[in-house]
Design a protein around this motif. Structure first.
Motif, mmCIF file in Angstrom:
data_model
loop_
_atom_site.group_PDB
_atom_site.id
_atom_site.type_symbol
_atom_site.label_atom_id
_atom_site.label_comp_id
_atom_site.label_asym_id
_atom_site.label_seq_id
_atom_site.Cartn_x
_atom_site.Cartn_y
_atom_site.Cartn_z
ATOM 1 N N SER A 1 12.287 -4.769 -5.999
ATOM 2 C CA SER A 1 11.518 -3.865 -5.132
ATOM 3 C C SER A 1 11.191 -4.515 -3.797
ATOM 4 O O SER A 1 11.130 -3.839 -2.762
ATOM 5 C CB SER A 1 10.229 -3.435 -5.828
ATOM 6 N N TYR A 2 10.973 -5.827 -3.795
ATOM 7 C CA TYR A 2 10.601 -6.500 -2.557
ATOM 8 C C TYR A 2 11.747 -6.559 -1.547
ATOM 9 O O TYR A 2 11.508 -6.827 -0.364
ATOM 10 C CB TYR A 2 10.060 -7.901 -2.865
ATOM 11 N N LEU A 3 12.961 -6.286 -2.002
ATOM 12 C CA LEU A 3 14.093 -6.232 -1.078
ATOM 13 C C LEU A 3 14.042 -4.983 -0.199
ATOM 14 O O LEU A 3 14.732 -4.911 0.816
ATOM 15 C CB LEU A 3 15.417 -6.260 -1.857
ATOM 16 N N THR A 4 13.228 -4.000 -0.586
ATOM 17 C CA THR A 4 13.163 -2.734 0.154
ATOM 18 C C THR A 4 11.904 -2.629 1.010
ATOM 19 O O THR A 4 11.590 -1.544 1.507
ATOM 20 C CB THR A 4 13.219 -1.540 -0.812
ATOM 21 N N VAL A 5 11.191 -3.725 1.214
ATOM 22 C CA VAL A 5 9.931 -3.690 1.970
ATOM 23 C C VAL A 5 10.097 -3.133 3.390
ATOM 24 O O VAL A 5 9.265 -2.337 3.840
ATOM 25 C CB VAL A 5 9.278 -5.094 1.993
ATOM 26 N N PRO A 6 11.148 -3.518 4.157
ATOM 27 C CA PRO A 6 11.275 -2.930 5.506
ATOM 28 C C PRO A 6 11.322 -1.407 5.494
ATOM 29 O O PRO A 6 10.709 -0.754 6.343
ATOM 30 C CB PRO A 6 12.595 -3.535 6.017
ATOM 31 N N SER A 7 12.025 -0.839 4.533
ATOM 32 C CA SER A 7 12.079 0.615 4.418
ATOM 33 C C SER A 7 10.708 1.180 4.046
ATOM 34 O O SER A 7 10.289 2.232 4.556
ATOM 35 C CB SER A 7 13.121 1.032 3.366
ATOM 36 N N PHE A 8 9.997 0.495 3.172
ATOM 37 C CA PHE A 8 8.660 0.915 2.765
ATOM 38 C C PHE A 8 7.702 0.944 3.960
ATOM 39 O O PHE A 8 6.963 1.907 4.169
ATOM 40 C CB PHE A 8 8.137 -0.035 1.687
ATOM 41 N N PHE A 9 7.735 -0.101 4.772
ATOM 42 C CA PHE A 9 6.870 -0.149 5.955
ATOM 43 C C PHE A 9 7.234 0.958 6.940
ATOM 44 O O PHE A 9 6.356 1.520 7.596
ATOM 45 C CB PHE A 9 6.966 -1.521 6.627
ATOM 46 N N ASP A 10 8.519 1.256 7.064
ATOM 47 C CA ASP A 10 8.931 2.358 7.944
ATOM 48 C C ASP A 10 8.350 3.686 7.460
ATOM 49 O O ASP A 10 7.937 4.526 8.268
ATOM 50 C CB ASP A 10 10.458 2.459 8.002
ATOM 51 N N ARG A 11 8.310 3.892 6.148
ATOM 52 C CA ARG A 11 7.747 5.143 5.618
ATOM 53 C C ARG A 11 6.253 5.245 5.936
ATOM 54 O O ARG A 11 5.746 6.330 6.205
ATOM 55 C CB ARG A 11 7.964 5.231 4.098
ATOM 56 N N LEU A 12 5.558 4.107 5.876
ATOM 57 C CA LEU A 12 4.120 4.115 6.122
ATOM 58 C C LEU A 12 3.778 4.322 7.596
ATOM 59 O O LEU A 12 2.619 4.597 7.930
ATOM 60 C CB LEU A 12 3.487 2.812 5.638
ATOM 61 N N THR A 13 4.752 4.181 8.478
ATOM 62 C CA THR A 13 4.507 4.392 9.912
ATOM 63 C C THR A 13 5.140 5.686 10.411
ATOM 64 O O THR A 13 5.082 5.972 11.613
ATOM 65 C CB THR A 13 5.059 3.223 10.752
ATOM 66 N N GLN A 14 5.719 6.488 9.538
ATOM 67 C CA GLN A 14 6.383 7.714 9.969
ATOM 68 C C GLN A 14 5.436 8.607 10.770
ATOM 69 O O GLN A 14 4.303 8.870 10.366
ATOM 70 C CB GLN A 14 6.909 8.485 8.761
ATOM 71 N N GLY A 15 5.918 9.046 11.924
ATOM 72 C CA GLY A 15 5.179 9.981 12.759
ATOM 73 C C GLY A 15 4.074 9.367 13.584
ATOM 74 O O GLY A 15 3.436 10.064 14.378
#
Length: 529
Positions: free
Chosen positions: A81-95
């Motif tokens: 799961s930690y390999l996907t952290v950049p994508s996770f952070f992008d979701r939290l900043t959407q919009g």
């Protein structure tokens, strides 16, 4: 067929239509972004710079112990799961734009920095990765393991030791980063007899123990009765696997009552004595006092954020606001670096409010109540982007708000004990009728809300038992309440799409609204991280 695909990609990358919505940049079935979000030149450049900074943190972490990290990825399912952290952070900043974007990126990048440091500590001492290692054995002599819902403040009194929130790295964070990470472990718990209707959080923890996927670290373990009876059900399974000397730091439920405080302090004192016995270290009152004073300043920064959100320009909303509060209260309480980050973020938020700028479309101000859904951490972002509903205040953000009197040892113990009683989830969902129900109506008025979103966590028996009281209270006050079903960490029972559907129906029928971005009303993201 190949030509059509080329035309589709060309249309998306080279000739994007301004009439298209945000969902047009999502991959089918995953909603993972095909290209980065355009937020205007300044905000896009800032977002990209902070994204690169995150990658620098991750690369630095891997470069320090590459063999160890690869071994961990092969040993532990949750490490993927930690390999996907950049994508996770992008979701939290959407919009997000302006101050909200900058605050979120600063909070998240500090979180990444701290978590990678903790991963280094955990993996370097892990006897599963380093069997027979004398170095790992020495490290473990000074590692204090605690339940993830017990704040790390007690560990500040032992500056020569490292305190690890035991379930945070393998369970809590993966459940946020990757919605599918809990599914395997919940399945294992149910196969071995845990009821299928228990809350997914303790079920996930039990599954980790059954699969032997907890790191083998530490010299002792502080456990607790938090947050609920579901967690207590799984302690026997976890204790068998963890195998450390254990002390239960029991936390009173009805924390407003004065008569429970003597007991709470006694429990805290017993925990200190237990740690002293197993680490060989003496509790350092000066270090503890310093940490308590830093925590008080962190809390004052949080109070300021709450006040800013009461204005017509609420700058600190979105998923990262409540997520960072949990992280701050549980893990980095009393940390000088965390305080520095808070002050930096507050300066950013103050500037935007002072200038009267509001770079977002706000059609409604909502209060979100009950525990949010881990497997849809960016639900708040979708609410704002799709319907213009800004989550200006949330239950999960409102906890641990009492300052600690540092004038004496006794007053510090009492203040710390109260901080533990107002921990994440425990402050409201298990803190008594007054806290769970009355506080809702008070905060609704305080933040000038015009709608209420009530999370119906289908596996939480405690809150489910009083759901009718919320409905009656909202009706009596003329409050429009949207009930959103979710199952905390289990995306197989209630999906993200199901949650959005609950909101869509409410906004169209009760609120009579049209979406800000129609492309976000319905899309498929069941296969996404």
């Amino acid at each position: 067929m190949k030509t059509d695909k080329i035309k589709e990609l060309a249309a998306r990358y080279l000739c994007p239509s301004r009439e298209k919505g945000d969902a047009d940049r999502y991959q089918d079935g995953t909603a993972i972004e095909i290209h980065r979000e355009w937020r205007g030149l300044a905000d896009t450049a800032y977002d990209y710079t902070q994204w690169c900074k995150l990658w620098g943190t991750l690369i630095k972490w891997v470069a320090a112990h590459p063999v160890q990290d690869v071994k961990a990825i092969w040993r532990y399912r949750w490490m993927f799961s930690y390999l996907t952290v950049p994508s996770f952070f992008d979701r939290l900043t959407q919009g997000q734009k302006g101050a909200a974007l900058r605050a979120t990126r600063n909070n998240l990048n500090y979180l990444a920095e701290h978590v990678t440091e903790n991963l280094d500590i955990i993996l370097s001492a892990d006897m599963n990765l380093h069997p027979g290692s004398k170095k790992a054995e020495e490290l473990n002599k000074k590692i204090i393991c605690t339940d993830e819902l017990l704040p790390a403040l007690i560990g500040k009194g032992f500056p020569n030791c490292k305190q690890v929130l035991y379930q945070m790295i393998p369970m809590y964070l993966p459940s946020l980063i990757n919605q599918h990470s809990p599914v395997h472990y919940i399945g294992q718990s149910e196969i071995h007899g845990l009821p299928a209707d228990v809350c997914p959080l303790p079920s996930f923890e039990a599954g980790l123990a059954i699969e032997d996927d907890f790191p083998k670290i530490g010299c002792c373990m502080l456990t607790s009765n938090m947050p609920c009876d579901g967690s207590i059900m799984t302690t026997m399974i976890q204790d068998r696997r963890i195998g450390l000397p254990t002390n239960v730091l029991n936390v009173p439920l009805r924390w407003l009552r004065d008569e429970v405080q003597e007991y709470a302090v006694a429990e805290f004192e017993e925990a200190i004595k237990f740690i002293e016995d197993h680490t060989g270290e003496k509790f350092d009152w000066d270090a503890f006092k310093q940490a308590c004073e830093i925590w008080n300043q962190q809390n004052e920064c949080k109070f300021e954020k709450w006040e800013l959100n009461k204005t017509a320009i609420p700058p600190h909303t979105g998923a990262a606001a409540w997520l960072y509060r949990i992280f701050e209260h549980q893990k980095v309480c009393g940390e000088p670096k965390a305080l520095a980050n808070d002050r930096k973020v507050n300066a950013i938020l103050q500037k935007q409010v002072a200038e009267g700028k509001c770079p977002k479309t706000i059609k409604h101000r909502a209060i979100l109540w009950n525990t949010p859904c881990n497997n849809y951490a960016n639900f708040n972002n979708w609410l704002l982007e799709c319907w213009g509903v800004d989550s200006v205040v949330e239950m999960i953000d409102l906890h641990g708000d009492m300052l600690i009197d540092t004038s004496s040892h006794e007053s510090m113990l009492l203040g710390a004990a109260k901080m533990y009683q107002t921990s994440t989830m425990r402050a409201h969902t298990k803190g008594g009728y007054e806290q769970m129900v009355y506080t809702l109506w008070e905060k609704y008025e305080e933040y000038d809300c015009d709608m209420l979103i009530m999370f119906d966590q289908i596996s939480c028996k405690g809150v489910g038992a009083i759901s009718g009281l919320f409905e009656e209270g909202a009706r009596a006050r003329g409050i429009k309440m949207c009930t959103v079903r979710q199952d905390l960490m289990d995306p197989t029972s209630i999906t993200r799409r199901d949650m959005r559907r609950d909101v869509n129906i409410f906004m169209q029928t009760v609120m009579g609204e049209t979406p800000v971005d129609p492309t976000l009303v319905d899309f498929d993201d069941d296969q996404s991280w």
